[in-house]
Design an enzyme around this catalytic site. Structure first.
Site, mmCIF file in Angstrom:
data_model
loop_
_atom_site.group_PDB
_atom_site.id
_atom_site.type_symbol
_atom_site.label_atom_id
_atom_site.label_comp_id
_atom_site.label_asym_id
_atom_site.label_seq_id
_atom_site.Cartn_x
_atom_site.Cartn_y
_atom_site.Cartn_z
ATOM 1 N N GLU A 182 0.726 -1.268 0.048
ATOM 2 C CA GLU A 182 0.024 -0.016 0.008
ATOM 3 C C GLU A 182 0.892 1.220 -0.022
ATOM 4 O O GLU A 182 0.674 2.310 -0.802
ATOM 5 C CB GLU A 182 -1.001 -0.063 1.231
ATOM 6 C CG GLU A 182 -1.625 1.330 1.357
ATOM 7 C CD GLU A 182 -1.821 1.457 2.941
ATOM 8 O OE1 GLU A 182 -1.842 2.727 3.310
ATOM 9 O OE2 GLU A 182 -2.129 0.766 3.773
ATOM 10 N N GLU B 19 9.964 3.785 2.326
ATOM 11 C CA GLU B 19 8.621 3.365 3.142
ATOM 12 C C GLU B 19 8.671 2.334 4.059
ATOM 13 O O GLU B 19 8.099 2.345 5.212
ATOM 14 C CB GLU B 19 7.613 2.735 1.966
ATOM 15 C CG GLU B 19 7.169 3.743 0.795
ATOM 16 C CD GLU B 19 6.888 4.831 1.628
ATOM 17 O OE1 GLU B 19 6.065 5.154 2.675
ATOM 18 O OE2 GLU B 19 7.445 6.295 0.937
#
Length: 1321
Positions: free
Chosen positions: A263, A334
Site C-alpha cells: 500500500e 517506506e
C-alpha cells in the site's frame, strides 16, 4: 444533564485521541448502529450522545490520529495514514456527556445505519462509554432508514401502506411520523391491519426490500467490478476508490505486514498520482485485514482549463493498484516510514485492542494477522518479495472500483472506466476471470480494520488452502476467500467455556472487564430482517438508558459501562461487547469490591431487562424517536456527502445487506413499524443478552471471551503506588453474583412533554416584557440583515445578542450555540480549575428546575435534541442540535432557558466531577504524549494552570459554591451570544428567541467585572526551553512537541502590540507600487482589501500553516525518513490577545532528536528557501476547497457566526464571513511573510519537549536529579537535566492511539484546537 462537558484542560496542545476516524471507518461497528443498508446522512441529528472524552488540555491541539489510514492528503500532497481501526480511547480523562437523544458522537458525523446491531466499537467494541454517573442515555444513532419507495407495498396482492404515512405539500418525499396515541403500546397487527391475516403478513415480511434506485453496478471483461452513484454533495467533486480484495489475512507466515508495505510503495511511488498535485485532488489509502483501498477525492474538472479529471484519476488508480514500480529506493523509504509508524501507534490503548482481538478470535487467523505486521519481517523483505505478493493478489478480477459524486452522464463514465481499465490484467492472462459472484458481499466478509500491531504472531500455522497458494492459477486462487471459522456463542453450539483472561500492564490506569459474544451476521434483505433490526434497536435503547440512569450514587462502583452490538464484514460475524470500566480509588480489597459491585450491577440490570422486558412506555418512546429520526434523515437525502454514501455502500456490500437510499429506508421502516409487538421486542432482546443474563447456566451460550485489562499498580491516597491483584475466579464470581440478586419490574417514568408550560411562558412574558432593541448606539436599528449571506443580527432587551441564518442545507434541522465569554482564562489564582470543574458539575447533575436528569434526557429523546456543554480557555459554550419536526426547536429553546435560569447544582455531582479530574491528572504520567505536552505547556505558559489540567491541590481547594460562582458569574446578558442556523422561518425563530431567550432575567455586568489574571509567556531565555520525558516501557516509542508564541487571529500580541497598524502602514506605502505596476487590476483590488481588513492575520496565518505543513511532510517525513507523523498547528485565539504554534512529531528514540532539529530547520528556513507561487496557490486552493465543501453544513455556519457581536472581539463584522473567499485570493507571498515574521522561531523564544519510552529510557542521563516535593508534581516523577522527567516508579503511557501522518491533515477549519482557523470568523 447529559451534556458534553469537554472542558478544555491542556488546551494548548492536542494530544492524539483514539477516536473513530469517521472518514476511514468503513464497516466499523458503531454504537447501536443497525447495519442496515442505508447511506449515512451528513450531520445527522445526534441523539443520546454517549460521553466522549475531553481532550487533554496540554495536548488537545495536536490533532486526531487514529486509524491507520495510509495517506491523508492535504490538497495536493499526500500524508500517510495507514488505515487501522483503533479502539476508542480508554481514556482516563473525565468523560464528556451530552443531553441527547440517541447517538454516539462518532455516528453523528457519518454512519447512521439504522437498525441493525452495532454499538460503536474500537478494536473491540468500544464505543463512547456510558458514564456511570447519570449521563445521557446513549442509544444508537441511526442514520438510515429502511425505506420503501414513496409508493405502497404489495404483499400477495394486498396493499400495505406505511403506517400513518401522509404526504405533505411541502415535503412530498417525507412521511409523517405522527402516530396515534397508544398505537405502539397495543402492537396488535390484526387490529392495525384487519384485512391482513397471518399468511399475508408472512408474505409481506418475506418480501425483499428495495435496492438503491440510482446505484449502477457493472463488470468489465477482465473481471473488474465497478459501482457508480451520482451524488451532488459536494458539488463539482467526486470520490474514486479502488478496493483490492487482498489484505493481511492473505499473508503467509513470513509475509506479516507485506500488504501494508505494498500500500505504501504503490501509492507514494505513483508518478501519475503526483500529476494530480495542484488540481485540488486529495488522495489516501489504507490497509485492512481483508482489503486494501486507494482513494482519490477530486474536482470534476480543472479550475482553469475545464479539463475532465476523471480519466486522470482513473489512470492514477490503475497505476497504483495494478502497475506499481517497486523501486528499491522507494521500498527503503517506506520501510523506514512503516517502522516509525509501527512504533508511533503502539500505545497502551492499541496493545489493549490487540489483546481483546486475540482472545475474541483465538480460534482463527484474525488473531494473528494485524495489518501493520511484524518488525523483524518488515526489516527483511526486498523488492522481489513484495512484488511476488502483489502479482499474487493485485489484478482487476480481485478488485472493485467505486465512483460516487457529481456525475451526470453514467454512460460516459462507464466508457471512461473501460478506456482505462479494460486491457489491464489481460496482457498476460489467458484464463477467464472468476465469476462476479466470487466477490460479492462475501468478498469483504472478513476481519476488522484494525491496522496491525505488535501483537501479530509469527506462528507457523497456515490456513488449509494457503500452503500451495503460489502454485494455483489466479482464477482458482481467488474463487473463495481464505476461510475464517468462528466458535459461535449460540445455545447448543458446544465449546468449552474459556476462563476469563487477564491482561495486566504498568501503563494501564483503570481496569476494565470485557464480555464478548459473537454470532453469524444476519443479512438485511427482507422486511423481516429489517423488522428484527428495529426491534433489537428498541430493546438495546432501553437497556442503555437504564444503565445510565440507574446508578445515582456519588461514588459509583464503575466509571463507565459500554454496550456494543454490531455487525462486522471484516470479521465475518456479529459481536456483542459489554465493557465495565472502573477507577481504582481505594486499597486492594476496596478495589475488588468495586469490580464485584460493577459486574454484579451489570448482570442484575441485564437480567431484569431480560426477565421483565421493555415496558410499553419504553416501546412507544423509542419507536417514536427512531421514526422521527428516520424521517429527518430521509428529508436530508440531498445533503449526504459522497464519501459517506460510498463508505456505506462498501460496508453494506461486505455484510450482504441490500443498499437503500434514505427515503427508501424511511418508507421501509414505517412499513414494518406497525407490525412490531412488545412481546417480540422483548424476545429478540433477550436473545442478544442471553450470554450475560444466563451466564454460567448449562443452556446458555458461552461468551466468546471474557477479558479483564488491569493495572499492575494503583494509586492509594496517603500510601502511593500499591500492587493490584485479581484472579479469573474472582471475576467469574463477581459476574455470577448479579444473577442471584432479587429483581423487580422497572417502574414507568413520567416524561414531560414540555419544560415550560404555556401558562408559565405567559407569566414570564408579562414579567420580563421581552423585545428587540437597537444593536448599538451607533446602529439605531433593531434588525440588521445581510442579503448576501442571509445572516440576521438582533439584540434582546436583556442584552443578549442574537445571530441567525435561515438555511435549507439540512432539511427541517437546526443547530444553536450559546457562547459565554471568559472560560478558564477567568479563573483566579485562588480558584484554579473552578470553571472546568464547574462545567463538569453542571453536566454531571443534569437537573433543571423540578425535572430530574432522567426526565430531561427522555425529553431530549422525544424531541430529538442533542445538547453539549464545553469549556475552553476563552469561553463556555452550549450547543444544541434539533429537528423542527414535532416542535423540536421550541423544545431546544426551552431547555436552554431552563439551564440559564433554573440549573440545579448538586453536591454529589460536584464530588464526581472533582474525582474525575483528580483521576485524570494522576493518569498524565502514564501517557507519553500527554506528559510531554503537559510539561511543554507549563514551561511556555509560565506554569499557568489555566492551560493545563488542574492539580490535586487546586481541586481540593474547590467547593460547590466556588465552582458554581465561577461558571454562573460568566452567564451575563451582554457577555453571552446566541447563534442559530436552520431550516426555519423568520417568524418561527424570532418567536422562540423572544419567548425563551428574551425572558431570561437581566444580570448586572458590574457583578462580574474584574481584571483577568495576566497571561504571560515565560521570560526567555530559560532553562526550561528544552525538556525531556522518559518512560519505562517494554516497547520503544518517541514523540516531541515544539512550540512558540504567535499573535491572535486579529493581530494582537501578548505584549500589547496591534500588528494591524503596521499592516495598514505597509499597505499605504505599497499603494504607489500597486498603482504603478501593470497587471491584473482585480488582483490588486483583492490585495488592497486584504491589507485593510481586520482578518489579515487570520487569513495569512492559515495559509502559512498550510505551507509549513507541506514542507514538514516532504522534508522530515519523505526526504529524511525521520518520522511517520509530523504536523504544524496554530492556536489563534479570538478573545485572548495571544496565540501560539505547535509542531508535533512522532519518531523512534534513535531519530527523535534529529527529527526535532529537522523540524526547526524547516520552520526557520522560510527566508532562505522562499515560498514559491505554486506553494501559495496550493495552500489557497486547499483552504478554499475546505470552505466550499463545508459551507453546506449548519455546524460550519455556527463557527462563522461565532463572536459576530461579541464586545471582546470588536474587529469581527459581517465582512469576515462574506469576504472570506476574496481575502484568501488576495494574499500574496509578501503577505505570508508578514505573518511569518510574527512567529517567534528564534532559539530564545522556542520551546521543545521530547518524550522517549523504552526499556532503557533515561538510563544514560547523567545529570543530577532532584525529586519534586511540590504537591502539584507527579508522584514518582523527578526532573532530569534541563527540566526533563525521569520515571522512578510510575510509568507513562500514551493517551491515545495515533494513526497517520497528518501533514496533509483535514484542514484547520475541520479540526478542533489550534488548527481551527475558521473558528470564530
Amino acid at each position: 444533564m447529559t451534556t458534553l462537558s469537554s472542558s478544555s484542560v491542556m488546551v494548548g496542545i492536542q494530544v492524539p485521541q483514539t477516536r473513530w476516524d469517521s472518514s476511514v471507518s468503513k464497516g466499523r461497528r458503531s454504537m447501536f448502529r443497525v447495519n442496515i443498508p442505508v447511506p449515512a446522512a451528513s450531520f445527522p441529528l445526534t441523539r443520546f450522545h454517549l460521553p466522549s472524552v475531553p481532550a487533554p488540555a496540554a495536548a488537545r491541539r495536536l490533532g486526531d490520529r487514529n486509524s491507520i489510514e495510509l495517506y491523508q492528503n492535504r490538497d495536493n500532497y499526500t500524508v500517510r495514514k495507514l488505515k487501522m481501526k483503533k479502539k476508542k480511547k480508554t481514556s482516563n480523562a473525565p468523560k464528556e456527556w451530552k443531553w441527547s437523544a440517541s447517538v454516539s458522537r462518532s455516528q453523528q458525523l457519518k454512519t447512521w445505519v439504522p437498525c441493525c446491531s452495532s454499538l460503536s466499537r474500537n478494536c473491540y467494541g468500544k464505543t463512547t462509554p456510558f458514564p456511570a454517573s447519570n449521563s445521557a442515555s446513549p442509544f444508537f444513532r441511526q442514520k438510515s432508514c429502511f425505506p420503501l419507495s414513496a409508493h405502497t407495498f404489495k404483499a400477495h396482492g394486498n396493499h400495505i401502506r406505511p403506517l400513518c404515512a401522509t404526504v405533505g405539500p411541502d415535503e412530498p418525499h417525507a412521511a409523517s411520523t405522527a402516530l396515534p396515541d397508544g398505537l405502539l403500546e397495543k402492537q396488535d397487527f390484526d387490529s392495525l391491519y384487519p384485512q391482513l391475516q397471518t399468511a399475508e403478513l408472512e408474505g409481506f415480511l418475506s418480501t425483499e426490500i428495495p435496492s438503491h434506485p440510482k446505484l449502477h453496478r457493472g463488470q468489465l471483461k477482465n473481471g473488474l467490478r465497478y459501482l457508480i452513484l451520482p451524488n451532488k454533495v459536494p458539488a463539482n467533486r467526486f470520490e474514486a476508490h479502488m478496493e483490492v480484495h487482498a489484505g493481511s489475512i492473505d499473508e503467509e507466515d513470513d509475509e506479516q505486514g507485506i500488504a501494508h508495505m505494498i500500500e505504501h510503495v504503490a501509492f507514494l511511488g505513483s508518478k501519475k498520482r503526483e500529476k494530480l498535485l495542484g488540481t485540488g485532488a486529495r488522495s489516501n489509502a489504507y490497509t485492512d485485514f481483508h482489503h486494501t483501498v486507494f482513494h482519490i477525492h477530486s474536482p470534476t474538472c480543472t479550475k482553469d482549463a475545464d479539463e475532465d479529471l476523471l480519466p486522470l484519476v482513473l489512470d492514477a488508480l490503475n497505476e497504483i493498484a495494478f502497475h506499481p514500480k517497486f523501486l528499491s529506493s522507494r521500498v527503503e523509504k517506506e520501510r523506514r516510514a512503516i517502522l516509525s509508524e509501527l512504533q508511533m501507534m503502539n500505545t497502551i490503548e492499541y496493545r489493549v485492542d490487540c489483546q481483546l482481538l486475540q482472545h475474541l478470535h483465538s480460534e482463527n487467523k484474525l488473531s494473528k494477522r494485524f495489518p501493520i505486521g511484524l518488525e523483524e519481517q518488515i526489516k527483511k523483505w526486498d523488492a522481489d518479495k513484495i512484488r511476488k505478493f502483489h502479482e499474487r493478489w493485485y489484478f482487476p478480477a480481485n478488485a472493485t472500483l467505486y465512483i460516487v459524486g457529481d456525475i451526470n452522464n453514467i454512460s460516459k463514465t462507464i466508457n471512461q472506466i473501460e478506456a482505462v481499465f479494460e486491457q489491464t490484467g489481460l496482457e498476460n492472462e489467458t484464463a477467464s476471470p472468476p465469476a462476479s459472484s466470487a466477490f460479492g458481499a462475501m468478498a469483504n466478509f472478513l476481519v476488522p480494520k484494525l491496522s496491525a500491531g505488535f501483537a501479530g504472531s509469527s506462528t507457523h500455522e497456515r490456513s488449509a488452502n494457503a500452503a500451495d497458494q503460489s502454485k494455483i492459477l489466479k482464477k482458482e486462487r481467488h474463487a473463495v476467500r481464505p476461510p475464517i471459522k468462528h466458535n459461535w456463542s449460540l445455545p447448543g453450539h458446544k465449546t468449552d467455556m474459556k476462563p476469563p483472561q487477564i491482561f495486566q500492564h504498568e501503563l494501564l490506569q483503570n481496569f476494565s472487564i470485557n464480555m464478548f459474544c459473537k454470532i453469524p451476521v444476519t443479512k438485511v434483505r427482507t422486511f423481516r430482517d429489517l423488522r428484527n433490526v428495529l426491534m433489537k434497536r428498541i430493546f438495546l435503547s432501553a437497556l442503555h438508558f437504564r444503565i445510565n440512569s440507574r446508578y445515582k450514587s456519588s461514588n459509583p462502583p464503575f466509571t463507565s459501562v459500554e454496550l456494543d452490538h454490531s455487525d462486522s464484514g471484516r470479521e465475518g460475524c456479529t459481536v456483542t461487547t459489554l465493557t465495565v470500566t472502573a477507577e481504582p480509588k481505594n486499597w486492594q480489597n476496596a478495589i475488588k469490591v468495586a469490580v464485584q459491585e460493577a459486574c454484579a450491577f451489570l448482570s442484575f440490570t441485564v437480567r431484569r431487562l431480560k426477565e421483565f422486558g421493555v415496558t410499553k412506555g419504553e416501546l412507544t418512546r423509542y419507536m417514536d424517536a427512531l421514526l422521527k429520526d428516520s424521517e429527518h434523515l430521509a428529508a436530508m437525502i440531498d445533503n449526504v456527502s459522497s464519501v459517506d454514501n460510498l463508505d456505506f455502500i462498501m460496508e453494506s456490500d461486505a455484510l450482504g445487506h441490500i443498499v437503500m437510499d434514505q427515503t427508501q429506508g424511511h418508507e421501509c421502516l414505517m412499513a414494518v413499524a406497525g407490525t412490531v409487538t412488545l412481546e417480540e421486542v422483548n424476545s429478540i432482546g433477550a436473545q442478544v443478552l442471553e450470554f450475560i443474563s444466563d451466564f454460567g447456566k448449562p443452556t446458555a451460550p458461552f461468551p466468546a471471551a471474557v477479558v479483564a485489562c488491569v493495572p499492575k499498580k494503583v494509586h492509594v491516597d496517603g500510601i502511593g503506588e500499591t500492587e493490584f491483584k485479581i484472579t479469573s475466579t474472582e471475576i467469574t464470581s463477581a459476574i455470577k453474583s448479579g444473577l442471584i440478586e432479587p429483581i423487580e419490574a422497572e417502574p414507568e417514568l413520567e416524561v414531560p412533554k414540555e419544560l415550560i408550560s404555556p401558562q408559565q411562558l405567559q407569566e414570564l412574558r408579562m414579567q420580563q416584557r421581552p423585545s428587540f432593541i437597537p444593536l448599538s448606539p451607533e446602529i439605531n436599528v433593531t434588525k440588521l440583515q445581510d442579503k448576501e449571506t442571509g445572516i440576521t443580527q438582533l439584540r434582546l432587551s436583556n442584552g443578549i445578542p442574537i445571530n441567525y441564518k435561515i438555511s435549507k442545507n439540512e432539511s427541517r434541522g437546526g443547530v444553536m450555540r450559546l457562547i459565554v465569554g471568559g472560560g478558564r482564562a477567568a479563573e483566579s489564582s485562588d480558584s484554579k480549575g473552578a470553571v472546568v470543574v464547574g462545567v463538569r458539575t453542571l453536566s454531571e447533575g443534569g437537573r433543571v428546575g423540578n425535572f430530574s436528569r432522567e426526565q430531561v434526557e427522555l425529553f431530549c429523546v422525544n424531541h430529538l435534541i442533542n445538547c453539549s456543554l464545553e469549556s475552553t480557555e476563552e469561553f463556555i459554550s452550549m450547543e444544541f442540535r434539533f429537528t423542527l419536526r414535532d416542535n423540536g426547536m421550541c423544545a431546544a429553546f426551552q431547555l436552554l432557558h431552563m439551564v440559564l435560569e433554573h440549573s440545579v447544582w448538586l453536591e454529589d455531582a460536584f464530588d464526581r466531577a472533582r474525582q474525575l479530574y483528580l483521576s485524570y491528572y494522576r493518569s498524565i504520567p502514564k501517557s507519553l504524549e500527554r506528559s510531554t505536552a503537559h510539561k511543554l505547556m507549563l514551561a511556555m505558559m509560565n506554569d499557568d494552570e489555566r492551560f493545563v489540567e488542574p492539580t490535586p491541590k487546586s481541586l481540593q481547594n474547590l467547593t460547590l459554591e466556588s465552582v458554581k460562582d465561577a461558571v454562573m458569574n460568566q452567564f451575563v446578558g451582554d457577555n453571552m451570544e446566541v447563534s442559530i442556523v436552520g431550516d426555519f422561518s423568520e417568524e418561527e425563530i424570532e418567536s422562540c428567541i423572544l419567548d425563551y431567550l428574551g425572558t431570561v432575567r437581566t444580570s448586572r455586568n458590574s457583578e462580574r467585572e474584574h481584571e483577568l489574571s495576566p497571561i504571560l509567556f515565560r521570560t526567555s531565555p530559560s532553562d526550561l526551553q528544552f525538556q525531556q520525558v522518559f518512560l519505562k516501557d517494554t516497547d520503544e516509542r518517541a514523540c516531541a512537541y515544539i512550540a512558540g508564541p504567535a499573535p491572535n487571529r486579529w493581530g494582537f500580541t501578548i505584549d500589547g502590540k496591534d500588528l494591524l497598524e503596521s499592516v495598514v502602514d505597509i499597505a499605504v506605502a505599497d499603494e504607489a507600487r500597486l498603482h504603478s505596476e501593470e497587471g491584473n487590476n482585480v488582483r490588486k483590488d483583492l490585495q488592497r482589501k486584504l491589507h485593510g481588513h481586520p482578518l489579515f492575520y487570520g487569513i495569512t496565518m492559515g495559509l502559512l500553516a498550510e505551507v509549513i505543513n507541506s514542507r514538514l511532510f516532504t522534508t522530515v517525513r519523505d526526504s529524511l525518513g525521520l518520522t511517520y507523523d509530523v504536523s504544524f498547528e496554530l492556536s489563534l485565539f479570538d478573545r485572548l490577545k495571544l496565540g501560539w504554534y505547535v509542531i508535533s512529531v512522532t519518531s523512534t528514540p534513535s531519530k527523535v532528536y534529529k527529527a526535532v532539529d529537522a523540524c526547526k530547520n524547516v520552520l526557520r528556513g522560510l527566508h532562505t528557501n522562499r515560498i514559491s507561487p505554486r506553494e501559495l496557490e496550493r495552500a489557497k486552493r486547499t483552504l478554499l476547497m475546505r470552505h466550499e465543501a463545508e459551507i453546506k453544513s449548519n455546524a460550519y455556519w455556527l463557527g462563522l457566526l461565532a463572536h459576530l457581536q461579541a464586545s471582546s472581539v470588536p474587529r469581527k463584522d459581517i465582512s469576515c464571513i462574506k469576504e472570506l473567499t476574496s481575502l484568501y485570493e488576495g494574499a500574496s507571498i509578501e503577505d505570508i511573510y508578514l505573518a511569518y515574521d510574527q512567529l517567534r522561531v528564534d532559539e530564545d523564544s522556542l520551546y521543545s519537549c521530547i518524550g522517549i519510552a523504552g526499556a532503557n529510557a533515561g538510563e544514560d542521563t547523567t545529570d543530577s536529579v532532584e525529586e519534586e516535593e511540590s504537591s502539584e508534581g507527579f508522584q514518582g516523577v523527578v526532573p532530569v537535566g534541563r527540566g526533563g522527567l525521569k520515571d522512578i516508579g510510575r510509568e507513562i503511557s500514551p493517551s491515545g492511539a495515533q494513526g497517520p501522518v497528518e501533514a496533509g491533515r483535514k484542514g484547520l477549519a475541520q479540526r478542533t484546537g489550534i488548527g481551527n482557523i475558521h473558528r470564530g470568523f
